[in-house]
Design a protein around this motif. Structure first.
Motif, PDB file in Angstrom:
ATOM      1  N   ALA A 116      -3.519  -0.913   3.094  1.00 40.38           N
ATOM      2  CA  ALA A 116      -2.360  -1.594   2.413  1.00 40.38           C
ATOM      3  C   ALA A 116      -1.664  -1.444   1.901  1.00 40.38           C
ATOM      4  O   ALA A 116      -0.814  -1.976   2.715  1.00 40.38           O
ATOM      5  CB  ALA A 116      -3.303  -3.078   1.009  1.00 40.38           C
ATOM      6  N   ALA A 117      -1.848  -0.131   1.177  1.00 44.02           N
ATOM      7  CA  ALA A 117      -0.340   0.380   0.798  1.00 44.02           C
ATOM      8  C   ALA A 117       0.694   0.582   1.101  1.00 44.02           C
ATOM      9  O   ALA A 117       1.658   0.463   1.353  1.00 44.02           O
ATOM     10  CB  ALA A 117      -0.779   0.771  -0.709  1.00 44.02           C
ATOM     11  N   LYS A 136      -4.083   7.831   3.705  1.00 46.09           N
ATOM     12  CA  LYS A 136      -3.903   7.513   4.592  1.00 46.09           C
ATOM     13  C   LYS A 136      -2.581   7.563   5.394  1.00 46.09           C
ATOM     14  O   LYS A 136      -1.686   8.008   4.901  1.00 46.09           O
ATOM     15  CB  LYS A 136      -4.089   5.539   4.668  1.00 46.09           C
ATOM     16  CG  LYS A 136      -5.111   5.022   4.182  1.00 46.09           C
ATOM     17  CD  LYS A 136      -6.574   4.802   5.029  1.00 46.09           C
ATOM     18  CE  LYS A 136      -7.299   4.335   4.941  1.00 46.09           C
ATOM     19  NZ  LYS A 136      -8.195   5.380   3.538  1.00 46.09           N
ATOM     20  N   ILE A 137      -2.799   7.772   6.988  1.00 45.16           N
ATOM     21  CA  ILE A 137      -2.109   8.386   7.937  1.00 45.16           C
ATOM     22  C   ILE A 137      -1.552   6.993   8.330  1.00 45.16           C
ATOM     23  O   ILE A 137      -2.585   6.510   8.982  1.00 45.16           O
ATOM     24  CB  ILE A 137      -1.693   9.644   9.380  1.00 45.16           C
ATOM     25  CG1 ILE A 137      -2.392  10.784   7.779  1.00 45.16           C
ATOM     26  CG2 ILE A 137      -1.344   9.783   9.593  1.00 45.16           C
ATOM     27  CD1 ILE A 137      -2.993  12.106   8.374  1.00 45.16           C
ATOM     28  N   TYR A 138      -0.049   6.819   8.981  1.00 43.89           N
ATOM     29  CA  TYR A 138       0.405   5.715   9.200  1.00 43.89           C
ATOM     30  C   TYR A 138       1.442   6.501  10.976  1.00 43.89           C
ATOM     31  O   TYR A 138       1.749   7.236  10.524  1.00 43.89           O
ATOM     32  CB  TYR A 138       1.558   5.111   8.828  1.00 43.89           C
ATOM     33  CG  TYR A 138       2.399   4.030   9.602  1.00 43.89           C
ATOM     34  CD1 TYR A 138       1.900   3.344  10.117  1.00 43.89           C
ATOM     35  CD2 TYR A 138       3.457   4.734  10.125  1.00 43.89           C
ATOM     36  CE1 TYR A 138       2.555   2.493  10.410  1.00 43.89           C
ATOM     37  CE2 TYR A 138       4.483   3.804  10.776  1.00 43.89           C
ATOM     38  CZ  TYR A 138       3.845   2.924  11.310  1.00 43.89           C
ATOM     39  OH  TYR A 138       4.557   1.321  11.853  1.00 43.89           O
ATOM     40  N   ALA A 139       1.042   6.436  11.823  1.00 43.30           N
ATOM     41  CA  ALA A 139       1.477   7.344  13.077  1.00 43.30           C
ATOM     42  C   ALA A 139       1.378   6.133  14.219  1.00 43.30           C
ATOM     43  O   ALA A 139       0.023   5.125  14.493  1.00 43.30           O
ATOM     44  CB  ALA A 139       1.238   8.354  13.529  1.00 43.30           C
ATOM     45  N   GLY A 140       2.304   5.923  14.979  1.00 37.72           N
ATOM     46  CA  GLY A 140       2.137   5.096  16.085  1.00 37.72           C
ATOM     47  C   GLY A 140       1.930   3.877  16.409  1.00 37.72           C
ATOM     48  O   GLY A 140       1.617   2.600  16.637  1.00 37.72           O
ATOM     49  N   ASP A 156       2.099  -1.935  -7.811  1.00 36.70           N
ATOM     50  CA  ASP A 156       2.353  -3.773  -6.436  1.00 36.70           C
ATOM     51  C   ASP A 156       2.296  -3.514  -5.455  1.00 36.70           C
ATOM     52  O   ASP A 156       1.780  -3.739  -4.000  1.00 36.70           O
ATOM     53  CB  ASP A 156       3.530  -4.451  -6.711  1.00 36.70           C
ATOM     54  CG  ASP A 156       3.140  -5.332  -8.055  1.00 36.70           C
ATOM     55  OD1 ASP A 156       2.750  -5.020  -8.459  1.00 36.70           O
ATOM     56  OD2 ASP A 156       4.541  -5.399  -8.615  1.00 36.70           O
ATOM     57  N   HIS A 157       1.684  -2.002  -5.085  1.00 36.81           N
ATOM     58  CA  HIS A 157       1.621  -0.780  -3.897  1.00 36.81           C
ATOM     59  C   HIS A 157       0.883  -1.900  -2.519  1.00 36.81           C
ATOM     60  O   HIS A 157       0.586  -2.483  -1.411  1.00 36.81           O
ATOM     61  CB  HIS A 157       1.413   0.307  -3.879  1.00 36.81           C
ATOM     62  CG  HIS A 157       2.126   1.120  -4.655  1.00 36.81           C
ATOM     63  ND1 HIS A 157       3.748   1.574  -4.364  1.00 36.81           N
ATOM     64  CD2 HIS A 157       1.641   1.328  -5.824  1.00 36.81           C
ATOM     65  CE1 HIS A 157       3.981   2.014  -5.712  1.00 36.81           C
ATOM     66  NE2 HIS A 157       2.844   2.174  -6.281  1.00 36.81           N
ATOM     67  N   ARG A 160       2.578  -7.744   3.426  1.00 36.34           N
ATOM     68  CA  ARG A 160       2.982  -7.410   5.359  1.00 36.34           C
ATOM     69  C   ARG A 160       2.307  -7.041   6.080  1.00 36.34           C
ATOM     70  O   ARG A 160       2.638  -7.635   7.405  1.00 36.34           O
ATOM     71  CB  ARG A 160       3.828  -6.104   4.289  1.00 36.34           C
ATOM     72  CG  ARG A 160       5.076  -6.399   3.618  1.00 36.34           C
ATOM     73  CD  ARG A 160       5.737  -5.123   3.733  1.00 36.34           C
ATOM     74  NE  ARG A 160       6.636  -5.450   5.281  1.00 36.34           N
ATOM     75  CZ  ARG A 160       7.473  -3.966   5.024  1.00 36.34           C
ATOM     76  NH1 ARG A 160       7.043  -2.908   4.479  1.00 36.34           N
ATOM     77  NH2 ARG A 160       7.991  -3.283   6.065  1.00 36.34           N
ATOM     78  N   LEU A 161       0.876  -6.679   5.716  1.00 29.99           N
ATOM     79  CA  LEU A 161      -0.067  -7.172   7.014  1.00 29.99           C
ATOM     80  C   LEU A 161      -0.388  -8.710   6.936  1.00 29.99           C
ATOM     81  O   LEU A 161      -0.352  -8.276   8.332  1.00 29.99           O
ATOM     82  CB  LEU A 161      -1.026  -6.238   6.323  1.00 29.99           C
ATOM     83  CG  LEU A 161      -2.028  -6.039   7.043  1.00 29.99           C
ATOM     84  CD1 LEU A 161      -2.315  -5.327   8.283  1.00 29.99           C
ATOM     85  CD2 LEU A 161      -3.863  -5.742   6.391  1.00 29.99           C
TER      86      LEU A 161
END
Length: 348
Positions: A124-125, A149-153, A323-324, A331-332
């Motif tokens: 979520a963060a 967590k990795i965010y990619a693509g 608040d992350h 946003r999700l």
């Protein structure tokens, strides 16, 4: 559209309402998580029930508030691995090691009558820092425990069973008497470099080197009219002393960040991700010194192909608040309903 968002950590439960049109939180409330104690929880099933009951009560409180009127869905960020259907498979910092998988999304849907989405808290963060189509990054949370967590693509890399982003359980110290992790194992990264781990390390150092501790800035922050003892050290005092450059506190910080550097370096060497964002109460309380010491340890361990300045540039702090998870969860949910990124992202 309004959504109710919640963030369940090892210490604090946060709730709020997210307005998808204004992209803003309202009515943020923070309360201690009830009936838990990390690995000290004696009856996991009872602790799980207490957490579900408290969550349902807090969600109802938001729903009945002026901010929550008209809310159509609920999003919960939870401190533990979560499957695609919203089942929590473990929560060491909340109810300790063990326990049956908890179908949290289903239980809360029954209790609230609203559709409920549950994801890992760091998942979520991460969505707070996402720009659709933007660069890849790795988010690390350094608080009661450690997760990443990795965010990619345009997705957060977690499989449907909830695997991925649990470097807090990376074995860093194989000694049989290594500090114990909340999951029950020993020598894990979270036991050595989390806020709880650093506090335990500071107390051990104070007992092992009482004269150095007594002469330290950390001791001065802990003093209350008498000579401070190891057990008087708090995370707040440790973070402040390290931030202000107290040698004793910085040495404690470095002992943990040497292990964190192994994890960060492994992410970089294995994926090429060049942006690492750090959030969580302890990391943010220490501030830029946290990143400076981490960069030094990364350079010591080696980041093949990068100069010292490039290593430091790839480390950044997140926003200076707690608040992350709430913002990211909002946003999700908003993105899944057409606010911004139109992809179906709830299971990613």
């Amino acid at each position: 559209m309004r959504c109710i968002v919640a963030d369940v950590g090892g210490t604090t439960l946060r709730t709020a309402c997210w307005d998808t049109a204004a992209r803003a939180l309202t009515g943020v409330r923070r309360v201690p998580v009830r009936g838990t104690g990390g690995r000290d929880a004696e009856h996991v099933a009872e602790a799980q029930k207490t957490v579900v009951d408290q969550l349902a009560q807090e969600i109802a409180r938001v729903r009945d508030s002026p901010e929550g009127l008209g809310a159509t869905s609920v999003g919960v960020a939870f401190a533990g691995p979560v499957t695609a259907d919203g089942t929590v498979t473990g929560a060491p910092t909340v109810w300790g090691g063990g326990g049956a998988p908890l179908p949290l999304a289903g239980l809360l849907t029954e209790r609230t009558g609203l559709p409920v989405t549950v994801v890992n808290d760091t998942t979520a963060a991460a969505w707070r820092y996402v720009t659709p189509g933007g660069p890849s990054f790795c988010l690390f949370t350094i608080s009661s425990g450690i997760s990443n967590k990795i965010y990619a693509g345009d997705r957060v890399l977690v499989d449907d069973a909830g695997h991925g982003g649990e470097l807090g359980h990376l074995l860093c110290d194989p000694a049989p008497d290594a500090p114990r992790c909340d999951c029950g194992g020993r020598g894990h990264l979270g036991a050595l470099a989390s806020g709880r781990g650093m506090l335990a390390a500071a107390r051990r150092a104070a007992r092992a080197r009482p004269e150095a501790f007594a002469a330290s800035g950390l001791a001065a922050l802990c003093a209350a009219g008498a000579a401070p003892q190891a057990d008087d050290i708090t995370n707040r005092a440790l973070a402040r002393a390290a931030r202000e450059g107290d040698p004793f506190a910085v040495a404690v910080l470095r002992s943990g960040l040497a292990h964190l550097a192994t994890a960060v370096g492994s992410v970089f060497l294995g994926t090429g991700v060049r942006r690492h964002v750090f959030v969580g109460g302890f990391a943010l309380a220490v501030g830029e010194r946290f990143l400076d010491v981490l960069a030094e340890e990364l350079c010591r361990a080696g980041c093949f192909g990068l100069s010292a300045s490039e290593v430091r540039e790839m480390l950044v702090l997140g926003a200076p608040d707690d608040d992350h998870c709430l913002i990211g969860m909002g946003r999700l949910l908003g993105s899944a309903h057409g606010d911004g990124n139109s992809q179906s992202i709830l299971t990613k």
